[in-house]
Design an enzyme around this catalytic site. Structure first.
Site, PDB file in Angstrom:
ATOM      1  N   TYR A   8     -20.314 -15.380  -7.065  1.00 24.15           N
ATOM      2  CA  TYR A   8     -20.971 -16.317  -7.613  1.00 24.15           C
ATOM      3  C   TYR A   8     -22.282 -15.932  -7.035  1.00 24.15           C
ATOM      4  O   TYR A   8     -23.347 -16.783  -7.401  1.00 24.15           O
ATOM      5  CB  TYR A   8     -20.573 -17.709  -7.725  1.00 24.15           C
ATOM      6  CG  TYR A   8     -18.922 -17.776  -7.924  1.00 24.15           C
ATOM      7  CD1 TYR A   8     -18.785 -17.874  -9.114  1.00 24.15           C
ATOM      8  CD2 TYR A   8     -18.404 -18.066  -6.757  1.00 24.15           C
ATOM      9  CE1 TYR A   8     -17.358 -18.277  -9.514  1.00 24.15           C
ATOM     10  CE2 TYR A   8     -16.942 -18.453  -7.035  1.00 24.15           C
ATOM     11  CZ  TYR A   8     -16.591 -18.378  -8.493  1.00 24.15           C
ATOM     12  OH  TYR A   8     -15.252 -18.340  -8.807  1.00 24.15           O
ATOM     13  N   HIS A  33     -18.227  -6.226 -14.647  1.00 27.19           N
ATOM     14  CA  HIS A  33     -17.036  -6.548 -14.164  1.00 27.19           C
ATOM     15  C   HIS A  33     -16.002  -5.582 -14.578  1.00 27.19           C
ATOM     16  O   HIS A  33     -15.758  -5.691 -16.013  1.00 27.19           O
ATOM     17  CB  HIS A  33     -16.606  -7.901 -14.512  1.00 27.19           C
ATOM     18  CG  HIS A  33     -17.543  -8.934 -13.612  1.00 27.19           C
ATOM     19  ND1 HIS A  33     -18.797  -9.132 -14.215  1.00 27.19           N
ATOM     20  CD2 HIS A  33     -17.301  -9.452 -12.651  1.00 27.19           C
ATOM     21  CE1 HIS A  33     -19.412 -10.293 -13.630  1.00 27.19           C
ATOM     22  NE2 HIS A  33     -18.641 -10.413 -12.595  1.00 27.19           N
ATOM     23  N   HIS A  41     -11.915 -14.563  -4.130  1.00 22.33           N
ATOM     24  CA  HIS A  41     -13.277 -14.875  -4.820  1.00 22.33           C
ATOM     25  C   HIS A  41     -13.588 -16.495  -4.627  1.00 22.33           C
ATOM     26  O   HIS A  41     -13.815 -17.252  -5.529  1.00 22.33           O
ATOM     27  CB  HIS A  41     -12.808 -14.657  -6.278  1.00 22.33           C
ATOM     28  CG  HIS A  41     -14.351 -14.446  -7.256  1.00 22.33           C
ATOM     29  ND1 HIS A  41     -15.068 -15.374  -7.711  1.00 22.33           N
ATOM     30  CD2 HIS A  41     -14.986 -13.530  -7.384  1.00 22.33           C
ATOM     31  CE1 HIS A  41     -16.075 -14.856  -8.354  1.00 22.33           C
ATOM     32  NE2 HIS A  41     -15.971 -13.744  -8.365  1.00 22.33           N
ATOM     33  N   HIS A  54     -15.648  -7.860  -1.991  1.00 24.17           N
ATOM     34  CA  HIS A  54     -15.918  -8.901  -2.531  1.00 24.17           C
ATOM     35  C   HIS A  54     -15.020  -9.895  -2.203  1.00 24.17           C
ATOM     36  O   HIS A  54     -14.767 -11.118  -3.245  1.00 24.17           O
ATOM     37  CB  HIS A  54     -15.723  -8.752  -3.989  1.00 24.17           C
ATOM     38  CG  HIS A  54     -16.500  -9.398  -5.167  1.00 24.17           C
ATOM     39  ND1 HIS A  54     -17.723 -10.084  -4.846  1.00 24.17           N
ATOM     40  CD2 HIS A  54     -16.181 -10.111  -6.380  1.00 24.17           C
ATOM     41  CE1 HIS A  54     -18.276 -10.902  -5.706  1.00 24.17           C
ATOM     42  NE2 HIS A  54     -17.103 -10.939  -6.734  1.00 24.17           N
ATOM     43  N   ASP A  75     -17.476  -5.699 -10.234  1.00 25.48           N
ATOM     44  CA  ASP A  75     -16.867  -6.785  -9.262  1.00 25.48           C
ATOM     45  C   ASP A  75     -15.368  -7.241  -9.953  1.00 25.48           C
ATOM     46  O   ASP A  75     -15.283  -6.962 -11.187  1.00 25.48           O
ATOM     47  CB  ASP A  75     -17.628  -8.098  -9.418  1.00 25.48           C
ATOM     48  CG  ASP A  75     -18.904  -7.824  -8.795  1.00 25.48           C
ATOM     49  OD1 ASP A  75     -19.444  -6.874  -8.140  1.00 25.48           O
ATOM     50  OD2 ASP A  75     -19.556  -9.125  -8.501  1.00 25.48           O
ATOM     51  N   ASP A  76     -14.780  -7.535  -8.881  1.00 28.09           N
ATOM     52  CA  ASP A  76     -13.563  -8.559  -9.296  1.00 28.09           C
ATOM     53  C   ASP A  76     -12.183  -7.407  -9.528  1.00 28.09           C
ATOM     54  O   ASP A  76     -11.083  -8.161  -9.574  1.00 28.09           O
ATOM     55  CB  ASP A  76     -13.452  -9.478 -10.358  1.00 28.09           C
ATOM     56  CG  ASP A  76     -14.401 -10.439 -10.316  1.00 28.09           C
ATOM     57  OD1 ASP A  76     -15.239 -10.588  -9.008  1.00 28.09           O
ATOM     58  OD2 ASP A  76     -15.057 -11.253 -11.070  1.00 28.09           O
TER      59      ASP A  76
END
Length: 208
Positions: free
Chosen positions: A113, A163, A76, A72, A22-23
Site C-alpha cells: 500500500y 500487479h 501484505h 514485498h 507486485d503481489d
C-alpha cells in the site's frame, strides 16, 4: 533474454523505464514471463513470501531469465501498524523464501500500500522502492486502459506499478512493452535504473 537483461545501461543518458509487478507470483505469472522473454525485456518482481512455496519454479525462472527479485513482505500487511519485530519478520522470512527458491537474496523492497514511515524504514533496513506511475490496474481490471496508461504515461526514469496477479494486466503487457519501445524507451530493472546511485537502507525511491 538473460544477456539482454544483464547488459549495462546508463539510465542517466538513456531513456529508461522500469516495469514492476507486485503481489505474485500467481497463476498468470508464467504467461507474463513468457511474454517478457519473447520481448527480451527484464522486469522487477516485488514478491510476497507466502506465494513462493507453491511457485518455486517460477521464482527460480525469474532469476534465471534476468529479472530482479524484490521483497514485498510475507503477507501484505500495513507495516505502519506492526511492531518493529513483526516488520523485521515479514522482511526476513520473505528474503529467505526467495533465496531458497532462486539462490538470489533480494536487495530492494516495496511496502504494501506504500504505507511506511521513518520507523518502518529503519526496521526494514533495505531501500524502499515506491513508484511514480500507478496504473491502478487492480482497480479497473481493464486491458485497454492498462495499455493506454502503461504506454502513454511514463516519462524518463519512471517506475511503473503493475500487479501480475491480474489476468487483465498480464494480457496488456505485450502491447505496453511494444508501445514503450516505440516511444524510445529502454526497459530495465529497478537496480539498472539506479545504477551508479547509492540507495540507502530505509530510503524512499519513486523514480530515478
Amino acid at each position: 533474454m538473460t544477456a539482454a537483461a544483464a547488459k549495462k545501461v546508463d539510465c542517466a543518458k538513456v531513456k529508461c523505464v522500469a516495469l514492476t509487478f507486485d503481489d505474485g507470483p500467481g497463476k498468470h505469472t508464467k504467461r507474463l514471463l513468457d511474454d517478457l522473454r519473447k520481448a527480451k525485456v527484464p522486469a522487477t518482481f516485488f514478491i510476497l513470501g507466502q506465494n513462493v512455496g507453491g511457485n518455486r519454479a517460477l521464482v527460480k525462472r525469474m532469476a534465471a531469465e534476468g529479472h530482479e527479485l524484490a521483497n514485498h513482505t510475507w503477507s501484505h500487511p500495513q507495516l505502519t501498524q506492526l511492531s518493529d519485530a513483526a516488520v523485521r519478520s515479514q522482511i526476513s522470512r520473505t528474503n529467505k523464501a526467495i533465496k531458497a527458491a532462486s539462490g538470489v537474496t533480494p536487495r530492494l523492497m516495496r511496502p504494501p500500500y506504500g504505507a511506511t514511515n521513518a520507523r518502518v524504514g529503519r526496521a526494514v533496513g533495505m531501500p524502499q522502492i515506491m513508484w511514480s506511475v500507478d496504473t491502478l490496474d487492480w482497480k479497473y481490471r481493464d486491458v485497454a486502459r492498462n495499455v493506454r496508461v502503461g504506454v502513454n504515461t511514463p516519462r524518463k526514469g519512471d517506475i511503473v506499478l503493475f500487479h501480475d496477479i491480474h489476468s487483465t494486466t498480464v494480457a496488456a503487457i505485450p502491447k505496453v512493452v511494444a508501445g514503450l519501445k516505440k516511444r524510445g524507451f529502454t526497459l530495465v530493472t529497478v537496480s539498472q535504473l539506479y545504477a551508479g546511485k547509492k540507495l540507502k537502507p530505509g530510503g524512499l525511491y519513486y523514480k530515478r
